[in-house]
Design a protein around this motif. Structure first.
Motif, short mmCIF file in Angstrom:
data_model
loop_
_atom_site.label_atom_id
_atom_site.label_comp_id
_atom_site.label_asym_id
_atom_site.label_seq_id
_atom_site.Cartn_x
_atom_site.Cartn_y
_atom_site.Cartn_z
N GLU A 1 37.59 36.82 -88.03
CA GLU A 1 37.37 37.66 -86.85
C GLU A 1 37.22 36.85 -85.57
O GLU A 1 37.41 37.38 -84.47
CB GLU A 1 36.13 38.55 -87.05
CG GLU A 1 34.84 37.80 -87.33
CD GLU A 1 34.58 37.57 -88.81
OE1 GLU A 1 33.40 37.33 -89.17
OE2 GLU A 1 35.54 37.63 -89.61
N VAL A 2 36.90 35.59 -85.70
CA VAL A 2 36.81 34.71 -84.53
C VAL A 2 38.19 34.27 -84.06
O VAL A 2 38.40 33.99 -82.88
CB VAL A 2 35.95 33.47 -84.87
CG1 VAL A 2 36.01 32.42 -83.77
CG2 VAL A 2 34.50 33.89 -85.12
N ASN A 3 39.14 34.25 -84.97
CA ASN A 3 40.42 33.58 -84.71
C ASN A 3 41.62 34.52 -84.92
O ASN A 3 42.59 34.16 -85.57
CB ASN A 3 40.54 32.36 -85.65
CG ASN A 3 41.63 31.41 -85.21
OD1 ASN A 3 41.95 31.31 -84.03
ND2 ASN A 3 42.21 30.70 -86.16
N GLU A 4 41.51 35.73 -84.36
CA GLU A 4 42.59 36.72 -84.42
C GLU A 4 43.08 36.95 -85.85
O GLU A 4 44.28 37.14 -86.09
CB GLU A 4 43.79 36.32 -83.53
CG GLU A 4 43.48 36.28 -82.05
CD GLU A 4 43.05 34.90 -81.60
OE1 GLU A 4 43.59 33.91 -82.11
OE2 GLU A 4 42.16 34.81 -80.72
N LEU B 1 35.54 35.18 -75.26
CA LEU B 1 35.29 33.74 -75.33
C LEU B 1 34.22 33.53 -76.40
O LEU B 1 33.18 34.18 -76.38
CB LEU B 1 34.81 33.23 -73.98
CG LEU B 1 34.03 31.90 -73.96
CD1 LEU B 1 34.92 30.76 -74.38
CD2 LEU B 1 33.42 31.65 -72.59
N TYR B 2 34.50 32.64 -77.35
CA TYR B 2 33.55 32.41 -78.44
C TYR B 2 32.86 31.07 -78.26
O TYR B 2 33.51 30.04 -78.03
CB TYR B 2 34.27 32.43 -79.78
CG TYR B 2 34.81 33.79 -80.16
CD1 TYR B 2 33.98 34.78 -80.67
CD2 TYR B 2 36.16 34.09 -79.98
CE1 TYR B 2 34.47 36.03 -81.01
CE2 TYR B 2 36.67 35.34 -80.31
CZ TYR B 2 35.82 36.30 -80.83
OH TYR B 2 36.31 37.53 -81.16
N LEU B 3 31.54 31.11 -78.38
CA LEU B 3 30.74 29.90 -78.51
C LEU B 3 30.38 29.77 -79.99
O LEU B 3 29.66 30.61 -80.54
CB LEU B 3 29.47 29.97 -77.67
CG LEU B 3 29.64 30.22 -76.16
CD1 LEU B 3 28.28 30.23 -75.48
CD2 LEU B 3 30.55 29.18 -75.53
N LEU B 4 30.91 28.75 -80.64
CA LEU B 4 30.67 28.52 -82.06
C LEU B 4 29.53 27.51 -82.20
O LEU B 4 29.69 26.34 -81.84
CB LEU B 4 31.94 27.99 -82.74
CG LEU B 4 33.24 28.76 -82.47
CD1 LEU B 4 34.41 28.07 -83.17
CD2 LEU B 4 33.13 30.20 -82.92
#
Length: 608
Positions: A172-175, A73-76
């Motif tokens: 790298e955040v978005n496959e 899970l990414y917190l941007l």
């Protein structure tokens, strides 16, 4: 790339407002085992005055339940967020360069026969009592030319939705994808300042065709027993998910079976509202409700296992969620809105400027009385928001007509049909060929003619002709010093965007040659500015492979089908690695195109 060039826009095209996040400061990647840390990380970021976007892949939901996928899970975290009207001039889609932009070669990776087999497998699972419903999805792939922000603007005009997303992020955040273009009509969670949470699952779809019968389709969908039953199953699932966190008696369904138009389809939605217990945290909400049950099926855990067996791929962000949270002093201490990621495109950048690989997912809910063929059709309705985007380039075919006859006509017809289909050009191709045939029988019944059949981006076509004569003098070819990108989807088609090719052959003609040979960034032979090329080495003939994104000329196709008919001995091998040294060492070189056929050439000095 500078972090300041990354951004996320959460776009409500129905309300004409958006949230524009800019200045990416840092990213928190949270593994499923550490999901309870999300609230502390949120408090830290907010204390620094930063703005957060949550980026949750479907596979993170699998990780929460089963593990084994290493999805985060990414917190941007962004420096600022502007809440804007959707006509604010500095929004990315209003600043995009006005270059031709579109989608090419978009297709389902699952063939119809395989799709139907998987529907049968779902029916078997339902019959066994394993599940009641499965949301089965398939992957679609294609290519994009032009500017992503402009593509978003073009698709946005066709698909007005409340939960759109345009994002440019570190891959790298978005496959691995540099861009996300989302056109979701579906709300996952709206967390209100008073502690209520609302969700609006979508189950039930009918096409919007603009044929005067759309209102009838909406009424039929609203009353259809199958779609209502499918909707009820998912509403019950989400009531159960939110009920894990709600106060006693705090879950209700204020609205059911509402039918709304979104882009190319009608959708049936229901509304579920829950009053959360005061101590509920963000981590609690994610653990209880993610991923949204509308894109799994029921019961959720078993449905996800069946999906894993059938789809045999990672869904990535598709069917996950994108949204935001903000701190507040009431309710749970935070508010926000998360969507369900459907009707979305992921764009992976090629080395070629303004060229991207596209991936998207399309799915539907399968219950025991679902008909496989109908579900297949439904997936194509849902894909129409992208598949129906008109081209911004035209295509053409140049034919050799001799005494009213074109020897390669069938190959020209097949290639043009493929081109208009892949580039989404709506054209009455049959009418074009009928007009061509009539002209061949009257105007061009005698003599040798160069005939051009051109189809514009809007589907209008024109047929022109000029008398020609065959050349007799020996021909030569140059090596062009212009280097082309390794990948370029538009090279596969004879489009109106051929300036670089025209310059090459015209430059060669100025030097007394017929054409210039082009190479890619890796140094491999591609094609000429107006011809395909064949070289002989040690008695073996070779030609560049279409895997290099070259135009598959109709004369080239004819030669490969029957080499002996055109003077070649033995089989011609297609290769993707013919280098300059091999071209220089070739014992013979031949060029081919539809007008001139196949002919030998001598190699002369490099074209400057």
């Amino acid at each position: 790339m500078n972090q300041n060039e990354y951004f996320v826009v959460l776009d409500d095209a129905l309300a004409h407002t958006c949230r524009y996040y800019q200045g990416l400061r840092h990213v928190d990647a949270i593994q499923a085992a550490d999901v309870l840390s999300v609230d502390a990380l949120l408090q830290q970021g907010w204390a620094q005055g930063l703005q957060v976007v949550l980026w949750q892949s479907y596979d993170f939901g699998w990780e929460l339940m089963y593990g084994g996928k290493q999805a985060a899970l990414y917190l941007l975290w962004f420096e600022r967020c502007e809440v804007l009207a959707d006509d604010a001039r500095h929004l990315p889609w209003l600043q995009a360069a006005a270059v031709p932009t579109g989608i090419a070669a978009l297709h389902n990776q699952v063939a119809e026969a395989e799709y139907l087999q998987r529907i049968d497998a779902i029916h078997a699972a339902i019959t066994r009592g394993d599940v009641y419903q499965i949301n089965y999805t398939s992957a679609w792939t294609g290519e994009v030319y032009g500017e992503p922000s402009r593509l978003y603007a073009r698709l946005r005009a066709r698909q007005q939705v409340p939960y759109g997303v345009l994002a440019h992020l570190p891959p790298e955040v978005n496959e691995g994808a540099a861009w996300h273009l989302g056109f979701s009509p579906e709300l996952f969670l709206h967390i209100q300042a008073d502690g209520h949470i609302m969700t609006k699952p979508m189950k039930g779809t009918a096409p919007l065709l603009g044929d005067g019968l759309d209102e009838e389709r909406a009424a039929a969908l609203r009353s259809d027993a199958k779609n209502r039953a499918e909707n009820v199953m998912i509403v019950d699932l989400l009531r159960n998910d939110l009920g894990k966190l709600a106060v006693a008696g705090g879950v209700s369904v204020p609205q059911a079976f509402e039918v709304q138009a979104f882009g190319s389809v009608w959708q049936m939605t229901s509304t579920v509202v829950a009053q959360m217990r005061p101590e509920t945290t963000v981590a609690n909400i994610i653990q209880a409700a993610f991923p949204c049950g509308s894109i799994t099926g029921a019961p959720k855990r078993m449905a996800m296992q069946v999906i894993e067996q059938l789809e045999q791929r990672q869904r990535g962000l598709y069917t996950g969620s994108v949204g935001y949270l903000e701190p507040c002093d009431t309710g749970l201490g935070f508010t926000g809105t998360w969507n369900v990621v459907i009707r979305s495109l992921q764009l992976r950048a090629h080395a070629t400027p303004q060229r991207y690989g596209l991936s998207m997912g399309i799915g539907s809910g399968i219950v025991i009385d679902s008909v496989g063929a109908d579900e297949w059709d439904e997936c194509h309705w849902k894909a129409r928001f992208a598949r129906g985007l008109s081209a911004e380039v035209g295509v053409f075919e140049t034919l050799r007509v001799e005494n009213g006859r074109c020897e390669l006509l069938a190959l020209h017809q097949a290639r043009l049909q493929q081109s208009v289909r892949d580039l989404h050009i709506v054209c009455d191709v049959n009418a074009l060929w009928q007009d061509l045939q009539a002209a061949c029988e009257s105007e061009w019944a005698q003599g040798l003619w160069r005939v051009k059949c051109a189809v514009a981006a809007d589907g209008q076509y024109a047929i022109t002709a000029a008398a020609m004569v065959d050349f007799e003098a020996p021909q030569t070819v140059c090596l062009s010093e212009q280097v082309l990108p390794n990948q370029d989807v538009l090279r596969r088609y004879k489009t109106t965007m051929r300036t670089q090719f025209d310059k090459v052959w015209q430059g060669a003609v100025e030097l007394g040659a017929f054409d210039g040979l082009l190479f890619n960034q890796d140094g491999f032979l591609l094609e000429g500015g107006r011809s395909n090329v064949f070289i002989e080495l040690d008695g073996q003939w070779y030609t560049p492979s279409t895997d290099l994104d070259i135009l598959n000329g109709v004369m080239r196709q004819a030669i490969l089908q029957n080499p002996a008919q055109y003077g070649f001995t033995g089989r011609i091998i297609e290769r993707a690695d013919i280098g300059r040294a091999e071209v220089l060492a070739a014992t013979r070189i031949r060029l081919s195109n539809a007008l001139r056929g196949v002919f030998a050439v001598g190699l002369v000095e490099t074209l400057m």
